[in-house]
Scaffold this active site. Sequence first.
Site, PDB file in Angstrom:
ATOM      1  N   GLY A  41       0.808  -1.229   0.000  1.00  0.00           N
ATOM      2  CA  GLY A  41       0.000   0.000   0.000  1.00  0.00           C
ATOM      3  C   GLY A  41       0.836   1.273   0.000  1.00  0.00           C
ATOM      4  O   GLY A  41       0.583   2.188   0.783  1.00  0.00           O
ATOM      5  N   ALA A  42       1.810   1.321  -0.915  1.00  0.00           N
ATOM      6  CA  ALA A  42       2.745   2.463  -0.932  1.00  0.00           C
ATOM      7  C   ALA A  42       2.287   3.584  -1.853  1.00  0.00           C
ATOM      8  O   ALA A  42       3.025   4.545  -2.061  1.00  0.00           O
ATOM      9  CB  ALA A  42       4.127   1.976  -1.361  1.00  0.00           C
ATOM     10  N   GLY A  47      -1.000   8.067   1.107  1.00  0.00           N
ATOM     11  CA  GLY A  47      -1.047   8.270   2.554  1.00  0.00           C
ATOM     12  C   GLY A  47       0.149   7.768   3.338  1.00  0.00           C
ATOM     13  O   GLY A  47       1.310   8.069   3.049  1.00  0.00           O
ATOM     14  N   GLY A  55       1.527   4.767   3.624  1.00  0.00           N
ATOM     15  CA  GLY A  55       2.459   3.895   2.906  1.00  0.00           C
ATOM     16  C   GLY A  55       3.372   4.696   1.982  1.00  0.00           C
ATOM     17  O   GLY A  55       4.572   4.409   1.878  1.00  0.00           O
ATOM     18  N   SER A  71      -4.018   0.238  14.193  1.00  0.00           N
ATOM     19  CA  SER A  71      -4.763   1.478  14.406  1.00  0.00           C
ATOM     20  C   SER A  71      -5.294   1.558  15.835  1.00  0.00           C
ATOM     21  O   SER A  71      -5.630   0.533  16.439  1.00  0.00           O
ATOM     22  CB  SER A  71      -5.956   1.522  13.446  1.00  0.00           C
ATOM     23  N   TYR A  75     -14.039  -2.093  11.043  1.00  0.00           N
ATOM     24  CA  TYR A  75     -12.627  -1.694  11.003  1.00  0.00           C
ATOM     25  C   TYR A  75     -11.935  -2.129  12.295  1.00  0.00           C
ATOM     26  O   TYR A  75     -10.846  -2.708  12.273  1.00  0.00           O
ATOM     27  CB  TYR A  75     -12.580  -0.173  10.835  1.00  0.00           C
TER      28      TYR A  75
HETATM   29  N1  LIG Z   1      -4.979   7.748   8.163  1.00  0.00           N
HETATM   30  C1  LIG Z   1      -5.025   7.524   9.457  1.00  0.00           C
HETATM   31  O1  LIG Z   1      -5.204   8.442  10.297  1.00  0.00           O
HETATM   32  C2  LIG Z   1      -4.835   6.121   9.962  1.00  0.00           C
HETATM   33  C3  LIG Z   1      -5.042   5.894  11.335  1.00  0.00           C
HETATM   34  C4  LIG Z   1      -4.866   4.604  11.817  1.00  0.00           C
HETATM   35  C5  LIG Z   1      -4.475   3.592  10.967  1.00  0.00           C
HETATM   36  N2  LIG Z   1      -4.298   3.839   9.632  1.00  0.00           N
HETATM   37  C6  LIG Z   1      -3.870   2.694   8.790  1.00  0.00           C
HETATM   38  O2  LIG Z   1      -2.862   3.109   7.888  1.00  0.00           O
HETATM   39  C7  LIG Z   1      -2.847   2.234   6.760  1.00  0.00           C
HETATM   40  C8  LIG Z   1      -2.761   3.053   5.496  1.00  0.00           C
HETATM   41  O3  LIG Z   1      -3.950   3.822   5.354  1.00  0.00           O
HETATM   42  P1  LIG Z   1      -3.938   5.336   4.898  1.00  0.00           P
HETATM   43  O4  LIG Z   1      -4.571   6.127   5.968  1.00  0.00           O
HETATM   44  O5  LIG Z   1      -2.629   5.711   4.356  1.00  0.00           O
HETATM   45  O6  LIG Z   1      -5.029   5.262   3.708  1.00  0.00           O
HETATM   46  P2  LIG Z   1      -4.899   5.478   2.134  1.00  0.00           P
HETATM   47  O7  LIG Z   1      -4.339   6.815   1.833  1.00  0.00           O
HETATM   48  O8  LIG Z   1      -6.243   5.153   1.589  1.00  0.00           O
HETATM   49  O9  LIG Z   1      -3.843   4.362   1.691  1.00  0.00           O
HETATM   50  C9  LIG Z   1      -4.192   3.009   1.751  1.00  0.00           C
HETATM   51  C10 LIG Z   1      -3.223   2.206   0.906  1.00  0.00           C
HETATM   52  O10 LIG Z   1      -3.668   0.838   0.924  1.00  0.00           O
HETATM   53  C11 LIG Z   1      -3.918   0.441  -0.418  1.00  0.00           C
HETATM   54  N3  LIG Z   1      -5.030  -0.502  -0.497  1.00  0.00           N
HETATM   55  C12 LIG Z   1      -6.320  -0.317  -0.141  1.00  0.00           C
HETATM   56  N4  LIG Z   1      -7.043  -1.400  -0.433  1.00  0.00           N
HETATM   57  C13 LIG Z   1      -6.190  -2.296  -0.988  1.00  0.00           C
HETATM   58  C14 LIG Z   1      -6.343  -3.588  -1.517  1.00  0.00           C
HETATM   59  N5  LIG Z   1      -7.545  -4.197  -1.612  1.00  0.00           N
HETATM   60  N6  LIG Z   1      -5.257  -4.224  -2.012  1.00  0.00           N
HETATM   61  C15 LIG Z   1      -4.049  -3.629  -1.972  1.00  0.00           C
HETATM   62  N7  LIG Z   1      -3.842  -2.391  -1.512  1.00  0.00           N
HETATM   63  C16 LIG Z   1      -4.915  -1.734  -1.023  1.00  0.00           C
HETATM   64  C17 LIG Z   1      -4.234   1.707  -1.167  1.00  0.00           C
HETATM   65  O11 LIG Z   1      -4.054   1.530  -2.559  1.00  0.00           O
HETATM   66  P3  LIG Z   1      -4.699   2.579  -3.635  1.00  0.00           P
HETATM   67  O12 LIG Z   1      -3.743   3.745  -3.707  1.00  0.00           O
HETATM   68  O13 LIG Z   1      -4.754   1.773  -4.881  1.00  0.00           O
HETATM   69  O14 LIG Z   1      -6.036   2.974  -3.109  1.00  0.00           O
HETATM   70  C18 LIG Z   1      -3.215   2.655  -0.544  1.00  0.00           C
HETATM   71  O15 LIG Z   1      -1.932   2.453  -1.104  1.00  0.00           O
HETATM   72  C19 LIG Z   1      -4.120   1.388   6.859  1.00  0.00           C
HETATM   73  O16 LIG Z   1      -3.783   0.102   7.351  1.00  0.00           O
HETATM   74  C20 LIG Z   1      -4.955   2.143   7.891  1.00  0.00           C
HETATM   75  O17 LIG Z   1      -5.832   1.296   8.582  1.00  0.00           O
HETATM   76  C21 LIG Z   1      -4.471   5.075   9.115  1.00  0.00           C
END
Ligand SMILES: NC(=O)c1ccc[n+]([C@@H]2O[C@H](COP(=O)([O-])OP(=O)(O)OC[C@H]3O[C@@H](n4cnc5c(N)ncnc54)[C@H](OP(=O)(O)O)[C@@H]3O)[C@@H](O)[C@H]2O)c1
Length: 321
Positions: A33-34, A37, A39, A161, A187
């Site tokens: 997931g790079a 956000g 990643g 999370s 979630y």
């Molecule tokens: N943002 C926060 O405040 C927060 C807080 C707690 C935990 N997190 C955790 O941080 C991690 C990253 O999330 P983020 O906030 O950076 O969200 P994000 O910007 O939506 O990034 C998510 C990443 O995961 C990929 N992804 C989603 N569904 C997928 C699938 N079916 N197969 C392969 N890759 C997939 C996305 O790919 P695409 O680019 O193709 O969509 C993207 O690269 C997650 O595990 C999330 O639960 C985030």
Amino acid sequence: MRLPEELQFIANDRMVQKTTDARLSGRTCVLTGATSGVGYQAARRLAQGGASLVLVCRNPEKAIRVQDELERQYGIPVRALHADFSNFTDVRKAGDAILEEFPRIDVLINNAGLHNTKRVLAENGIEIVFQVNHLASFLFTRLLLARLIESAPARIIQVNSEGHRFGGLNLDDLNWKKRRYRGLQGYGASKTAQLLTVWELADRLQGTGVTINAMHPGNVRTMIGMNNGWLYRWYQRHLIWPILKDPAISGEAIYYLAAAPEIASVSGRFFNLTIEEKPAPHALDRSLARQVWKISEELTDLSADSRIRQPGDRRDPLGLS
Ligand SMILES: NC(=O)c1ccc[n+]([C@@H]2O[C@H](COP(=O)([O-])OP(=O)(O)OC[C@H]3O[C@@H](n4cnc5c(N)ncnc54)[C@H](OP(=O)(O)O)[C@@H]3O)[C@@H](O)[C@H]2O)c1
């Protein structure tokens, strides 16, 4: 005033975070997931630290853009591989490709994740948030585990999370057939299951030189949840984003957990960014953890994997000692 332990995560969010100057030159880091956000920021920071990267992403065009950018800016090798984590065949293919191409893996970071407000099933019939956030990362880790052990010292980081505190994990209704699906609880269930398997795997990895930890990447502005329709997007952008932080802090924290020498042998812990923290009580239930481990193996067809120790098993199936 010190907050009660169960609310300490609020205070930890405001603490000064740890950083490291340690470099990862010559180390191979696998990151899922790079493309967005957390990643994306982790990939940038790892590249800046000199790591060679294997990026496992579902969108090939976005992945190539990130690959080009990092190779140009930091001069490190980047390999982009495709896998949609809602599909176990894709996860297995990516795992096979990595085992084929990379003789060592120093760091594995399972970051890909999503949040849905509605119940959606993956092609195999499993609720997709549980499948992507927990089962796929469980499967991917297990596929790469022997290589990580051969490469020890090595580290596994599960991007988890504070959302695990929402709960929602019900082993009698993992697929939300008997209850109305609630996004935050769905979630929370996926992140709780992942945490429970982190403790289990940390135990099984004792003595191998491979550590596994989980972390909350901060409350940061990313695209998570933006697949949930225009109203959600409007609410997120106008009311939530202003109080969230820059995801660069997530990249820095992940880098710290991947590289800092002082935590090289720390395993089976939960970090709020870089601050060690006690998870919610339901995520520390070891009897539940053993059940989740077993169910996760069954759902990912991994039951037959005899390469790692089972609880109470004193054998050494990998010939490590
Ligand atoms: N943002 C926060 O405040 C927060 C807080 C707690 C935990 N997190 C955790 O941080 C991690 C990253 O999330 P983020 O906030 O950076 O969200 P994000 O910007 O939506 O990034 C998510 C990443 O995961 C990929 N992804 C989603 N569904 C997928 C699938 N079916 N197969 C392969 N890759 C997939 C996305 O790919 P695409 O680019 O193709 O969509 C993207 O690269 C997650 O595990 C999330 O639960 C985030």
